[in-house]
Design an enzyme around this catalytic site. Structure first.
Site, PDB file in Angstrom:
ATOM      1  N   LYS A  30      18.419  13.181  -2.176  1.00 34.24           N
ATOM      2  CA  LYS A  30      18.679  11.801  -2.020  1.00 34.24           C
ATOM      3  C   LYS A  30      17.882  11.416  -0.832  1.00 34.24           C
ATOM      4  O   LYS A  30      17.025  10.485  -0.807  1.00 34.24           O
ATOM      5  CB  LYS A  30      19.708  11.277  -2.196  1.00 34.24           C
ATOM      6  CG  LYS A  30      20.067   9.956  -2.157  1.00 34.24           C
ATOM      7  CD  LYS A  30      21.390   9.489  -3.191  1.00 34.24           C
ATOM      8  CE  LYS A  30      22.712   9.806  -2.461  1.00 34.24           C
ATOM      9  NZ  LYS A  30      23.086   9.034  -1.360  1.00 34.24           N
ATOM     10  N   ARG A  35      13.085   8.621   1.785  1.00 35.29           N
ATOM     11  CA  ARG A  35      12.106   8.530   2.878  1.00 35.29           C
ATOM     12  C   ARG A  35      10.772   8.721   2.219  1.00 35.29           C
ATOM     13  O   ARG A  35       9.821   8.231   2.959  1.00 35.29           O
ATOM     14  CB  ARG A  35      12.516   9.844   3.699  1.00 35.29           C
ATOM     15  CG  ARG A  35      13.791   9.240   4.704  1.00 35.29           C
ATOM     16  CD  ARG A  35      14.722  10.693   5.211  1.00 35.29           C
ATOM     17  NE  ARG A  35      15.417  10.237   6.210  1.00 35.29           N
ATOM     18  CZ  ARG A  35      16.658   9.847   5.973  1.00 35.29           C
ATOM     19  NH1 ARG A  35      17.129   9.792   4.431  1.00 35.29           N
ATOM     20  NH2 ARG A  35      17.639   9.595   6.689  1.00 35.29           N
ATOM     21  N   ASP A 328      28.812  13.931   3.745  1.00 39.15           N
ATOM     22  CA  ASP A 328      28.915  13.687   2.376  1.00 39.15           C
ATOM     23  C   ASP A 328      29.810  14.757   1.532  1.00 39.15           C
ATOM     24  O   ASP A 328      30.106  14.574   0.232  1.00 39.15           O
ATOM     25  CB  ASP A 328      27.659  13.399   1.710  1.00 39.15           C
ATOM     26  CG  ASP A 328      27.062  12.292   2.254  1.00 39.15           C
ATOM     27  OD1 ASP A 328      27.617  11.230   2.688  1.00 39.15           O
ATOM     28  OD2 ASP A 328      25.839  12.149   2.276  1.00 39.15           O
TER      29      ASP A 328
HETATM   30  C1  S3P Z   1      22.063   9.369   4.706  1.00 37.21           C
HETATM   31  C2  S3P Z   1      22.866   9.550   5.959  1.00 37.21           C
HETATM   32  C3  S3P Z   1      24.441   9.406   5.787  1.00 37.21           C
HETATM   33  C4  S3P Z   1      24.850   9.747   4.627  1.00 37.21           C
HETATM   34  C5  S3P Z   1      24.008   9.203   3.305  1.00 37.21           C
HETATM   35  C6  S3P Z   1      22.741   9.522   3.479  1.00 37.21           C
HETATM   36  C7  S3P Z   1      20.573   9.377   4.928  1.00 37.21           C
HETATM   37  O1  S3P Z   1      24.821   8.308   6.295  1.00 37.21           O
HETATM   38  O2  S3P Z   1      26.343   9.516   4.439  1.00 37.21           O
HETATM   39  O3  S3P Z   1      24.559   9.704   2.247  1.00 37.21           O
HETATM   40  O4  S3P Z   1      19.774   9.705   4.010  1.00 37.21           O
HETATM   41  O5  S3P Z   1      20.224   8.991   6.121  1.00 37.21           O
HETATM   42  P1  S3P Z   1      24.958   7.842   7.718  1.00 37.21           P
HETATM   43  O6  S3P Z   1      23.853   8.012   8.461  1.00 37.21           O
HETATM   44  O7  S3P Z   1      25.623   6.468   7.611  1.00 37.21           O
HETATM   45  O8  S3P Z   1      26.227   8.699   8.263  1.00 37.21           O
END
Ligand code: S3P
Length: 449
Positions: A30, A35, A328
């Site tokens: 994901k 990105r 996560d």
């Molecule tokens: C993500 C960063 C994480 C994660 C999210 C995806 C990302 O969040 O929990 O599912 O793709 O940068 P945080 O950066 O807020 O911790």
């Protein structure tokens, strides 16, 4: 499919299953999928993505980057092409950008538009509209953007981008790859060096991909944390991006294979970037047999096929400094902990309270409803494992959180009494096809009777 307040809830039940066997590939990562679309949209020329996660979260980002002026096409399953606008070339969207359930899509795009001279309106679903956006507004306002939001700095909100951005040196107050990435994306259209300092390193897909698209990004580790520096206004050129399988989705099957007796499962092409691989280390610490096979590189990201075999798990204290590397994965780790011998202690998890749901509260409630002893701490959980047989039973309130739903379905596969989750529709935000893949490996998932 889209998940919204209008989608009727659809409960799903997991019944104790026989051994999980075989080889399977979970959908694309994901984080990398978001990105790839965003950087594709901010590059010159064509970006070709394969293995893109076609979950609702990522589809929202695809629609948003198209609304910002990029040309986005789908040519087959997971195969997407983006013709970008180049750094500084995004265009004012005519409509509101609705990012659905996706914190990553919303926050990264806020960074991307903050240094463009137009105004963008953002919204999301009920869960996303509850989540904090002040953490994004603060650094981006220092760069010159203005945020106008609802109380508590929540969505819906408008970002008034700046035509004269200033580069900043920003120390993250919370370990957040989303905040880091938002600042770096804003730094793309900013002359000079944009610097982010992280107290604890978080996933570095943005840095890796920025380099692959032609930017200069330096990383320095010091006693103060990790310093990431981007040189502004690079020429970004479209790339070919094969997306690895998502380690956060693989985590559900890794735990299932570990706790369903007799299982032997291989998960292919899984991204094992060190900053994402904390769960696999933790499962090993708990005694699970995990082999990393066929290690290789996929467009700058390490991948492996991961073989997991069932065994006896023991409770552990999870090192709190590991949290950003598996943030996560705690809901499903809690299921492994429930099946382990002895106590598992997880701390340093205050960020879990502001995810798609308050995950500490949701996990604690779910464990209690399924007969597991758990203590909820302000920043963690203490779980008393059963040493194997899980009682199960009960209906789980998912709070519209995909990871809560999948975690408790995994529990049901190893429980004496079936476990029912109140809704499974939101699983498609991150893991379309979850139930079918699980059934293919031998799980028994169906509608409650
Ligand atoms: C993500 C960063 C994480 C994660 C999210 C995806 C990302 O969040 O929990 O599912 O793709 O940068 P945080 O950066 O807020 O911790």
């Amino acid at each position: 499919m889209t998940h919204s307040a209008a989608t009727p809830a659809s409960p799903l039940r997991a019944v104790r299953s026989g051994p999980l066997k075989g080889t399977l590939r979970v959908p694309g990562d994901k984080s990398i999928s978001h990105r790839a679309l965003i950087l594709g949209g901010m590059s010159v020329g064509e970006t070709r993505i394969t293995g893109l996660l076609e979950g609702d979260d990522v589809l929202r980002t695809a629609a948003a980057i198209a609304a910002l002026g990029a040309t986005v096409d789908r040519s087959g399953t997971g195969a997407w092409t983006v013709h970008g606008r180049g750094v500084g070339g995004l265009a004012e969207p005519e409509e509101l950008l609705d990012l659905g359930n996706s914190g990553t899509g919303a926050r990264l795009l806020m960074g991307a538009v903050a240094t463009h001279p137009f105004t963008t309106f953002f919204t999301g679903d009920r869960s996303l509209c509850r989540r904090p956006m002040g953490r994004i507004a603060k650094p981006l306002e220092e760069m010159g953007a203005r945020f106008v939001s609802r109380s508590g700095q929540r969505l819906p909100l408008a970002v008034q981008g700046t035509a004269t951005p200033v580069p900043i040196r920003y120390r993250l107050p919370v370990a957040s790859a989303q905040v880091k990435s938002a600042v770096l994306l804003a730094g793309l259209n900013t002359a000079g060096d944009t610097i982010v300092i992280e107290p604890e390193p978080t996933r570095d897909h943005t840095e890796n991909m920025l380099r692959a698209f032609g930017a200069t990004v330096d990383v320095m580790d010091g006693k103060d944390g990790r310093t990431v520096r981007l040189i502004g206004q690079p020429e970004l050129t479209g790339q070919i991006v094969p997306v690895p399988a998502d380690p956060s989705s693989a985590a559900f099957f890794a735990v299932a294979a570990a706790i369903v007796p007799g299982s032997d499962l291989t998960l292919t092409d899984v991204g094992i970037n060190h900053l994402r691989a904390g769960l696999f280390e933790t499962l090993r610490d708990m005694g699970v047999a995990i082999e990393m096979l066929n290690l290789r590189d996929l467009a700058g990201e390490p991948v492996a096929d991961i073989r997991i075999r069932a065994g006896v798990l023991r409770g552990i204290e999870v090192p709190p400094e590991r949290a950003p590397r598996m943030i996560d994965e705690y809901p499903v780790l809690a299921i492994a902990a429930a099946a382990a011998e002895g106590r598992t202690v997880m701390r340093g998890l205050q960020e879990l309270r502001v995810k798609e749901s308050d995950r500490l509260a949701a996990v604690a409630r779910g464990l209690k409803a399924t007969g597991i002893q758990v203590e909820e701490l302000p920043d963690g959980l203490i779980i008393q494992g059963t040493g194997g047989a899980l009682p199960g039973g009960g209906q789980i309130a998912t709070e519209s959180d995909h990871r809560i739903a999948m975690s408790f379905l995994i529990m049901g596969m190893a429980a004496k009494t079936a476990v029912t989750v109140d809704d499974d529709t939101m699983i498609a935000t991150s893991f379309p096809g979850f139930a079918d893949l699980a059934r293919g490996a031998g799980a028994d998932l169906g509608k409650p009777r």
